[in-house]
Write an enzyme that holds these catalytic residues in place. Structure first.
Site, PDB file in Angstrom:
ATOM      1  N   LYS A   1       0.902  -1.286   0.191  1.00  0.00           N
ATOM      2  CA  LYS A   1      -0.437  -0.369   0.222  1.00  0.00           C
ATOM      3  C   LYS A   1       0.819   1.503  -0.017  1.00  0.00           C
ATOM      4  CE  LYS A   1      -3.251  -0.772  -0.489  1.00  0.00           C
ATOM      5  NZ  LYS A   1      -4.218  -1.255  -1.937  1.00  0.00           N
TER       6      LYS A   1
ATOM      7  N   THR B   1       2.463   1.190  -5.056  1.00  0.00           N
ATOM      8  CA  THR B   1       3.151  -0.258  -6.329  1.00  0.00           C
ATOM      9  C   THR B   1       3.009  -0.285  -7.105  1.00  0.00           C
ATOM     10  OG1 THR B   1       3.247  -1.136  -3.928  1.00  0.00           O
ATOM     11  CG2 THR B   1       3.969  -3.150  -6.003  1.00  0.00           C
ATOM     12  N   THR B   2       1.289  -0.411  -7.253  1.00  0.00           N
ATOM     13  CA  THR B   2       0.194  -0.514  -8.881  1.00  0.00           C
ATOM     14  C   THR B   2       0.714   0.739  -9.308  1.00  0.00           C
ATOM     15  OG1 THR B   2      -1.522  -1.759  -7.524  1.00  0.00           O
ATOM     16  CG2 THR B   2      -1.744  -0.889 -10.017  1.00  0.00           C
ATOM     17  N   TRP B   3       0.969   1.861  -9.137  1.00  0.00           N
ATOM     18  CA  TRP B   3       1.224   3.197  -9.839  1.00  0.00           C
ATOM     19  C   TRP B   3       2.213   2.788 -10.478  1.00  0.00           C
ATOM     20  CZ3 TRP B   3       0.579   8.859  -6.766  1.00  0.00           C
ATOM     21  CH2 TRP B   3       0.916   9.978  -7.508  1.00  0.00           C
TER      22      TRP B   3
ATOM     23  N   HIS C   1       6.573  -7.330  -2.631  1.00  0.00           N
ATOM     24  CA  HIS C   1       6.666  -6.788  -0.633  1.00  0.00           C
ATOM     25  C   HIS C   1       7.663  -7.077  -0.033  1.00  0.00           C
ATOM     26  CE1 HIS C   1       3.715  -4.141  -2.472  1.00  0.00           C
ATOM     27  NE2 HIS C   1       2.246  -5.065  -2.281  1.00  0.00           N
TER      28      HIS C   1
ATOM     29  N   ARG D   1       6.474   5.387   1.092  1.00  0.00           N
ATOM     30  CA  ARG D   1       5.503   6.349   1.708  1.00  0.00           C
ATOM     31  C   ARG D   1       5.324   6.836   3.096  1.00  0.00           C
ATOM     32  NH1 ARG D   1      -1.117   4.950   0.176  1.00  0.00           N
ATOM     33  NH2 ARG D   1      -1.736   6.759  -0.078  1.00  0.00           N
TER      34      ARG D   1
ATOM     35  N   SER E   1      -4.060   3.044   4.652  1.00  0.00           N
ATOM     36  CA  SER E   1      -4.812   2.684   3.756  1.00  0.00           C
ATOM     37  C   SER E   1      -4.783   0.895   3.677  1.00  0.00           C
ATOM     38  CB  SER E   1      -3.578   2.898   2.626  1.00  0.00           C
ATOM     39  OG  SER E   1      -4.082   1.976   0.754  1.00  0.00           O
TER      40      SER E   1
END
Length: 453
Positions: free
Chosen positions: A277, A280-282, A340, A362, A370
């Protein structure tokens, strides 16, 4: 039965063996020496200090088929094992220096007892050796009477390397201190060493339920384990920047770890690594597009999960096995990998191959909140936000501890194959992060192609 495994109760000496807390140890023995094995009369056959879970692996070790062509390098830890392995392999392989340079020592030598797990789950070293058709090179720190009995009948070649015990003890102390996070003093370690309480470096400890872990509930309290692998090669300079602390994961991770550790990383691989969270996806979408000529159409039509493989994925959403390691091994095209896991639990060959790693961090408060909503909405977490923050702060959340995860990569930010970015930086100055990532990947695009204007 001749095989015994007795847990060692904590006493004034064993309590000194602390890696954040006193470690459980056991005395293992196997006194059944066959009458037709004359060499066994030369063995001391004394109980050996190992982890309690070794009893689960012992039958597999004894079932290994020793072959006359096998070559073994055996030693007590920190006695020159790696040096000896390299020498033996080169001498037995026509001084193939190029082969030695291009193939990791861990791929040339199988470490017999590496994958035994204290929680009793199955390891894979013996399976790997049994399936090998070619000449086998095997490393072990086990004593003679615990090694596979078939080795002695097959007359396999064994090179044993010894060392001055004082130097071995001090080297083992520094290994545990730097890689295993041993918290005692040199005097404590020497006390353990002299009293025969030293043990092996790979650990997996089931976390008992307590006032905090009971809050980690998905219909019922979740079982979690603390994993660690402090057996870091001496020739891996970057490892000196790692905290190498136990990591919270599911107990079943033990089954997947051997495949993760032994994955053959390639220089062309691109990894996106983060604590969960943290963007990662971005980051994955940005990295894939920048490395694939800004192919927006392919990104729209091909799911991100097909473009990036999630290294430690256990099961797919439909319940089928994830099998990312098998898929990655079979791939002949460029590989994009997401994980991760902390630095010390990633594939070791990644650091030798110098694969490119983009790490995204982050603010921990935002990451925790998140992750709470993720586990609440998708995993069925039943506790409150306060419960979850208590779990997070006490390092019981999956992939924790958070701060060591981030700090390991922060300390590696100047490595040529590591790019460290943050979620907040992407929100504040996405163009700057994109240009920095382009430079890292060796790409250059005009602003209009990247839709920045």
């Amino acid at each position: 039965m001749p095989f015994t495994c007795e847990k060692i109760p904590f006493n004034e000496i064993t309590r000194k063996f602390t890696v954040s807390r006193p470690l459980e140890m056991a005395k293992v023995n196997y006194s059944d020496a066959p009458d037709d094995l004359p060499v066994a009369k030369k063995w001391g056959m004394k109980p050996v200090t190992l982890m309690p879970g070794f009893s689960e692996l012992f039958p597999e070790i004894q079932s290994l088929d020793g072959r006359a062509s096998d070559v073994w390098v055996v030693s007590f830890p920190k006695c020159g094992t790696t040096w000896c392995q390299e020498m033996v392999w080169l001498l037995d392989n026509n001084l193939d220096f190029e082969g030695a340079k291009s193939t990791l020592l861990t791929d040339r030598f199988a470490y017999l007892e590496l994958n035994y797990l204290p929680n009793g789950e199955r390891g894979h070293s013996v399976d790997r050796l049994t399936a090998m058709p070619a000449k086998r090179y095997i490393k072990s720190h086990l004593p003679a009477h615990i090694l596979p009995r078939s080795l002695w009948y097959a007359k396999s070649k064994i090179i044993y390397v010894a060392r001055n015990p004082k130097d071995a003890a001090i080297s083992f102390f520094h290994h545990w201190r730097n890689m295993g996070r041993f918290t005692g003093s040199l005097d404590d370690h020497l006390d353990l060493f002299i009293n025969d309480y030293v043990k092996m470096p790979f650990t997996c400890e089931i976390v008992p339920f307590n006032d905090v872990t009971k809050k980690y509930t998905i219909s019922r309290p979740m079982k979690i384990a603390k994993f660690n692998d402090s057996d870091v090669p001496d020739d891996l300079e970057v490892a000196r920047k790692w905290a190498v602390k136990p990591t919270t994961l599911s107990p079943s991770f033990g089954d997947r770890y051997p495949g993760i550790r032994d994955l053959d990383a390639r220089p062309g691989d691109i990894w996106v690594v983060s604590f969960a969270k943290c963007g990662t996806t971005w980051t994955q979408e940005m990295v894939w597009l920048l490395d694939n000529n800004l192919d927006f159409e392919a990104a729209k039509t091909t799911p991100l999960t097909n473009r990036f493989h999630f290294l430690e994925l256990n099961k797919l959403p439909n319940g089928e096995p994830g099998e990312p390691i098998k898929k990655l091994r079979d791939m002949t095209t460029k590989r994009y990998i997401k994980s991760h896991l902390p630095a010390h639990l990633l594939s070791r060959s990644l650091w030798y191959a110098k694969s490119k790693v983009i790490y995204v961090a982050r603010n921990p408060k935002d990451a925790a909140v998140s992750f709470f909503h993720h586990q609440k909405n998708l995993d069925g977490f039943t506790g409150s936000l306060d419960d979850y923050l208590d779990i997070f702060i006490n390092d019981y959340v999956m992939f924790g501890p958070f701060h060591d995860h981030v700090l390991d990569f922060w300390r590696m930010r100047d490595e040529e194959n590591v790019l460290f970015i943050t979620y907040e930086e992407m929100k504040r100055d996405l163009e700057g992060v994109i240009r920095k990532t382009c430079a890292f990947l060796g790409k250059d695009y005009p602003a209009e192609r990247m839709c920045l204007d």
